[in-house]
Each structure stands twice: as C-alpha cells, then as structure tokens.
Write a protein that holds these residues in place. Structure first.
Motif, short mmCIF file in Angstrom:
data_model
loop_
_atom_site.label_atom_id
_atom_site.label_comp_id
_atom_site.label_asym_id
_atom_site.label_seq_id
_atom_site.Cartn_x
_atom_site.Cartn_y
_atom_site.Cartn_z
N LEU A 1 0.81 -1.21 0.00
CA LEU A 1 0.00 0.00 0.00
C LEU A 1 0.85 1.27 0.00
CD1 LEU A 1 -2.79 -1.14 2.49
CD2 LEU A 1 -2.96 -0.93 0.00
N GLY A 2 2.18 1.09 -0.14
CA GLY A 2 3.04 2.25 -0.36
C GLY A 2 3.87 2.70 0.81
N ALA B 1 -1.21 -8.20 -8.81
CA ALA B 1 -2.30 -7.28 -8.49
C ALA B 1 -1.92 -5.89 -9.00
CB ALA B 1 -2.56 -7.25 -6.99
N PRO B 2 -2.90 -5.04 -9.25
CA PRO B 2 -2.60 -3.66 -9.66
C PRO B 2 -1.87 -2.91 -8.55
CG PRO B 2 -4.90 -4.23 -10.10
CD PRO B 2 -4.34 -5.32 -9.27
N VAL B 3 -1.36 -1.75 -8.88
CA VAL B 3 -0.65 -0.90 -7.92
C VAL B 3 -1.55 -0.61 -6.71
CG1 VAL B 3 0.44 1.34 -7.55
CG2 VAL B 3 0.69 0.18 -9.74
N GLY B 4 -1.01 -0.84 -5.50
CA GLY B 4 -1.74 -0.51 -4.29
C GLY B 4 -2.86 -1.46 -3.94
N VAL B 5 -2.90 -2.63 -4.54
CA VAL B 5 -3.95 -3.62 -4.26
C VAL B 5 -3.30 -4.89 -3.72
CG1 VAL B 5 -5.79 -5.05 -5.24
CG2 VAL B 5 -5.46 -2.70 -6.04
N ILE B 6 -3.85 -5.43 -2.65
CA ILE B 6 -3.32 -6.66 -2.04
C ILE B 6 -3.68 -7.84 -2.94
CG2 ILE B 6 -3.20 -8.03 0.07
CD1 ILE B 6 -2.51 -5.03 0.39
N PRO B 7 -2.72 -8.74 -3.24
CA PRO B 7 -3.01 -9.89 -4.12
C PRO B 7 -4.10 -10.78 -3.57
CG PRO B 7 -0.64 -9.61 -3.81
CD PRO B 7 -1.30 -8.67 -2.85
N GLU C 1 6.58 3.04 -6.42
CA GLU C 1 5.83 3.52 -7.58
C GLU C 1 6.41 4.82 -8.13
OE1 GLU C 1 1.25 4.79 -8.80
OE2 GLU C 1 1.70 4.10 -6.76
N ALA C 2 6.92 5.68 -7.24
CA ALA C 2 7.45 6.98 -7.68
C ALA C 2 8.65 6.84 -8.60
CB ALA C 2 7.82 7.82 -6.46
N ASN C 3 9.31 5.68 -8.57
CA ASN C 3 10.48 5.46 -9.41
C ASN C 3 10.11 4.99 -10.82
OD1 ASN C 3 12.07 6.16 -7.23
ND2 ASN C 3 12.42 4.03 -6.59
#
Length: 459
Positions: free
Chosen positions: A39-40, A171-177, A275-277
């Motif tokens: 979750l970042g 899973a998509p960005v910020g989503v728990i598998p 994600e910022a990278n």
C-alpha cells in the motif's frame, strides 16, 4: 483448592483455541509488513505502523485479566466468555484487513485486529493456571506452545499454499493480491472454529470462596488502584522475568516488522518496487513495475513460508517438552537460557546465508527460542504468584511484552540497526543480539519454585 491432574486430551482441548489465536498472530506477524509495503509504506515507517500491536496489548490485557478474575457464570465459566467475544471480533478483522484500500485503513484494522486477539489470548494464559495443579503447569504451557507451533507453521504457509493452488500473486498498484485475501479469510474461519471448540469442550472451576468472590465483585472503582497496587507489589521473580521478556520481545517485534523487507532485499534480491520510481503512464515502465511487484509478492510468500519453520521447530520443541514434563521435572531457567541462545544465533545467521534455502535452518533455531518464550516464563511466573490474582498478574506481566515493542516501534529498531549499517538486514542482527542478552538475564532468576517445581508430599 486441590485440583486433579488432567489427561493430555483435556489439556489439549482447553488449549486448542490457541490454534486460532496463532493463525491470527502468524498472519499478522508474517504479512502485515507486506500489506503495508504493497500500500506504499516506506520500510523505515513500518515499525511505526506496527505501534498498534503493543499499545493494544498494554491497554487490553490488564483490563481483560482484571475483568475475567471477577467474572463467573455457571454455564460459561470465567475465561471462556472473553475467548468467544475476542474470536468473533478477530475473525471479522482478519477477513477485512487485506481488503484495505489505503495505508491508513490497514493501520486502523491492525489496531482492531490486535485488540481483538488480545481479548482472547490473555484469558488463555490464566486458564492454564486456573485448571492445572502446579505439577502440570509446565506441561500445560508447553502443550499450548505445541498448538501455537502448529498454527504458526500452517498460517505462515497459507499465502504460498493458496498461490500454489493457482490463486494469483499479481495485483494492480496498491492492491493486495488475491492469494493474501484468501489466506486471511481461511485464517478468520480457523480462528472462530478453534475458539468455539475450546469453549464447548472445556469446563472451569468456580471461585474457591463464592461469598468472598461476590463481595470482591461489588467493590466499586477498584480497577486502577488494584492494578497499581499489584504493579507496586510485583514479586522479585516477576521483575527478573520481565527483564528477560523485554529483550526477547524486542527481538521478535524486530522480526515481525522488518523480516519481510530485510529478507526480500538481502536474500531474494526482490525489494518492494517504489511507484514513484516508475513512470506508470509509459507501458514499458508500468510493465517493469508489475514484474518487480509480482517478484516481490512471490518472494514475500517465500519469506512467510520460511518463517513458518520457526513455528514448526517450536512445535517439535514443545512436543519434546510435553512428553518430558509429563513424567519428569525440568530446570526451566536453563531450558529457557539455552533456547534463547539458539534463537540469537538463528537471527544473526540470516546475514551470512548464501541462498534462500538456508533460511530454513535460521528459522528452525529461532523456533527453539519462540517455543521457550511461549512456555517457560509463564510456567516460572505462575509458580511464584498468588493464584487468586492470576488473571490480573498475567495481564500486568504483559507489560514486559508490550513495552519493548513500543520502544522498538517508536524508533528503537531503526536506531539500533542503523548503528550497524543502512541495510535492513542489520535489523536481524540486532534481533539476535537482543535474544543473547535475554538469555544472559536468566542467570538473575534464583527462586527455586520458579526454576524447578518440586512436588509436595501431600499432592
């Protein structure tokens, strides 16, 4: 009260609910940091996010211990109502945690989950002391540890097992598998069912003096004075055990909060992607992020699977002690000292291992320490305190578990490991050193009843 000796299966039934409690703790301990990272969360922020665990223990356990000492129902007993309430709340929280949409929601669910687990857990410790004669205390706590070991191993493997059955780790960005969501749902079910099993297969002794018990219940506004009085009059042995517990639980909090980032980076070379990278608007960059994230999720499954070995070895250790203590006495102090030393070596070895498979041996050594931590301190404590205050004493003893975790969460872990170097794996070295210090502190314990229970002729 002369308590009869219980059979193995009677002790097993009264301890079985710990299977569910440990499913909750193992899923929390093995995968909350992974959820936070997904979750970042920055890895250095993870210990702060874990502050919920020790704080809820500090607040909830003495209160539940105090209340359960003053509870009695002919049908439900003294401790069992709290098992059931905690199980229902914990199961709901376990199911919802991996569905958290953002970081602050996951952190909030951790507060609810840990508070709920503590409502169930504290009375289980007191139940052993309530039900068993002193000669069976070590046996009872070790049996609990055996069940905890089973729960730790199975729950730690759940995301990996679910993944092997074809449930996706991507899973998509910020989503728990989905593999994690399914694993937590299974854990919620097991938690509730195992507690129900103990509630319906175990009876409890009524208070020894019912008139005195009812009089005590009628006293008003005694909670805080009673807690403070019991803290102020804490037995010397309890204080010494508290020092052992301090360094033991500092070590294990370090493992729960930082093992996943430390081992995915150092051993698997698959750190959580930031994600910022990545420029997610460019297809190639987005694909690179997804590949890195899936690799991190899969290696996190592996970290959880290897962590399960500490549950497996603690189970084997507990099984050995269960059979031995059912027939013979043990020196609790030296059993605990040796076990903590082995755990310290296990943590330190994680820095030096050449490949992931060696983590099996490291966590097996850690399991010996874990198995002892869950049994020997409680066996030593329960033989040196007033049995009428067992619930509140066990709750107060929990301070020596939660205070080191609070210190660790508020920057202690980050400060300590960065004294060695910036790599997160250094946190495992700090955990090892902490267990070695805990082992040495056992030498301070001199109470003979705490160290080795000697049966009385009249028993």
């Amino acid at each position: 009260m002369n308590k009869r000796k219980l059979s193995f299966w009677e002790i097993w039934n009264m301890s079985f609910g710990f299977l569910g409690i440990q499913f909750g703790f193992a899923l929390q301990g093995g995968f909350m940091s992974r959820i936070f990272q997904t979750l970042g969360a920055d890895k250095d922020a993870i210990p702060y996010l874990w502050i919920a665990a020790p704080l809820t223990g500090l607040l909830v356990q003495p209160i539940i211990g105090y209340l359960s000492d003053r509870t009695w129902s002919v049908r439900w007993g003294r401790r069992r109502p709290y098992f059931l309430i905690g199980a229902i709340l914990s199961s709901i929280a376990l199911f919802l945690v991996p569905h958290s949409p953002v970081l602050w929601v996951a952190a909030g669910f951790l507060w609810i989950l840990d508070a709920s687990i503590n409502i169930s857990m504290e009375p289980f410790r007191a139940l052993v002391a309530d039900k068993l004669p002193d000669s069976q205390r070590s046996y009872g706590f070790v049996t609990q540890t055996l069940i905890i070991g089973i729960g730790t191993w199975v729950a730690s493997n759940l995301p990996w097992m679910v993944s092997q059955l074809g449930v996706s780790d991507a899973a998509p960005v910020g989503v728990i598998p989905m593999s994690v969501k399914v694993a937590f749902a299974i854990g919620a079910f097991v938690f509730l069912i195992s507690i129900l099993y103990t509630v319906f297969t175990t009876t409890e002794y009524p208070p020894e003096d019912m008139a005195e018990f009812e009089l005590e219940k009628k006293k008003k506004n005694q909670f805080i004075p009673d807690i403070l009085n019991n803290i102020g009059n804490m037995p010397t042995t309890m204080k010494k055990l508290g020092l052992v517990q301090f360094f033991s639980w500092f070590a294990f909090f370090t493992m729960w909060s930082l093992a996943n980032p430390a081992l995915t980076e150092h051993v698997f070379d698959t750190p959580a992607p930031v994600e910022a990278n990545f420029n997610m608007e460019q297809p190639a960059s987005a694909t690179a992020f997804n590949v890195a994230n899936t690799a991190f999720q899969k290696s996190s499954n592996e970290v959880g699977r290897y962590m399960g070995y500490y549950g497996l070895s603690s189970m084997a250790f507990a099984l050995l002690l269960t059979f031995y203590t059912s027939k013979k006495r043990i020196n609790r102090k030296f059993v605990h000292l040796g076990s903590l030393l082995l755990g310290g070596v296990g943590f330190i070895s994680m820095y030096f291992i050449p490949s992931p498979i060696w983590l099996m041996g490291s966590f097996i050594l850690v399991g010996f320490a874990w198995g002892s931590i869950l049994s020997m301190p409680y066996a030593m404590l329960s033989s040196s305190v007033d049995p009428k205050k067992m619930g509140v004493i066990m709750g107060i003893f929990n301070m020596f578990i939660v205070i080191p975790q609070i210190i660790a969460a508020l920057g202690g872990v980050n400060f300590a490991y960065k004294l060695i170097g910036e790599q997160t794996i250094n946190a495992m070295i700090v955990a090892g050193i902490s267990l070695i210090i805990a082992a040495a502190c056992n030498l301070l314990i001199t109470n003979k009843d705490a160290i080795t229970y000697i049966p009385k002729v009249t028993e």
